[in-house]
Design a protein around this motif. Sequence first.
Motif: not given
Lengths: 194, 123
Positions: B110-123
Amino acid sequence: MNEAELTAHKHDKAQLGFWAYLMTDCMLFASLFATYMILRNNTNGGPAAHELFSLGFILVSTIILLTSSYMCGLANLALHHNRRKEFVVYLGATMLLGAAFLGLELYEFGHMIAEGHGPDASAFLSAFFTLVGLHGAHIAIGLLWAGVLVWALYRQGSNFDIKRKFGLFAIYWHFLDVVWIFIFTIVYAMGVAL
Amino acid sequence: MKKVPKPYWREQVRYAYAYVMAAGLTFFAFALAQGNLLSGSVLAAVLLAAAAAQLYIQSRYFLHLDEKGELPKWRIQSYLFTWFTLLIIVVGSIWIMFNLDYNMMLSPNEMTDYMLEQNAKGF
């Protein structure tokens, strides 16, 4: 500085140093309290606080330690009013009650370890044994200290500056009971009820 | 400042008073923890208040921190400072760790998915 002033000055310095030690000891206990409160639910599938502790048993040892602290205060008082015989009786009561408290704690620890709930069973139990065990170690050192005072008093008689030295011990012993208020409340009462 | 020594029995009464109060507060906390009158955070607050009251009693009557003229000032000052620092350590640690627990309660996947999702949003 004359002799009396010099003695008073040395007394003040010893008090300051000892008080500084107690305050740092407070910090050590505070860190362990914080650790315990954070880890108290991490039981690794083992029993939680309310399944392990018997509050009635702890109430008995709490009252024993409080009475020991009270006796220590009375001993200090008797000493300052130059009532040596009363002092010896109160000091004896302080040490006996302290030893009884330590005995009950060792029994509790032994019982828990024998049942397989030792400090290696879970993070909760590691934090519990560190916090409560450190307090117990302080009590053991206090008993040793009181024993050394009795021995020195016996050997040196009136040459021994018992008033000053017992004053420091009394502060230490009262301080240990103050720490125990929070162990009783946070570890045991809250552990059983919450 | 030269103090007039109090009579022996009066000082004994002070100690006895503190002892009875401290024991009473202990029994009070015991009864509340064993009984069903209060529960949850109300119980926790009342137990902590009883502990604080006992701390006050023992500091005052056993450690003699109330004798202003007789004790050096550094003693009460360092005592209060210690309690202040101690509260920062304990309350601060619990606050931070609670938030950490709350934010990290995801399984590794779940954490990996969550972080990928956050990365996809861009910084």
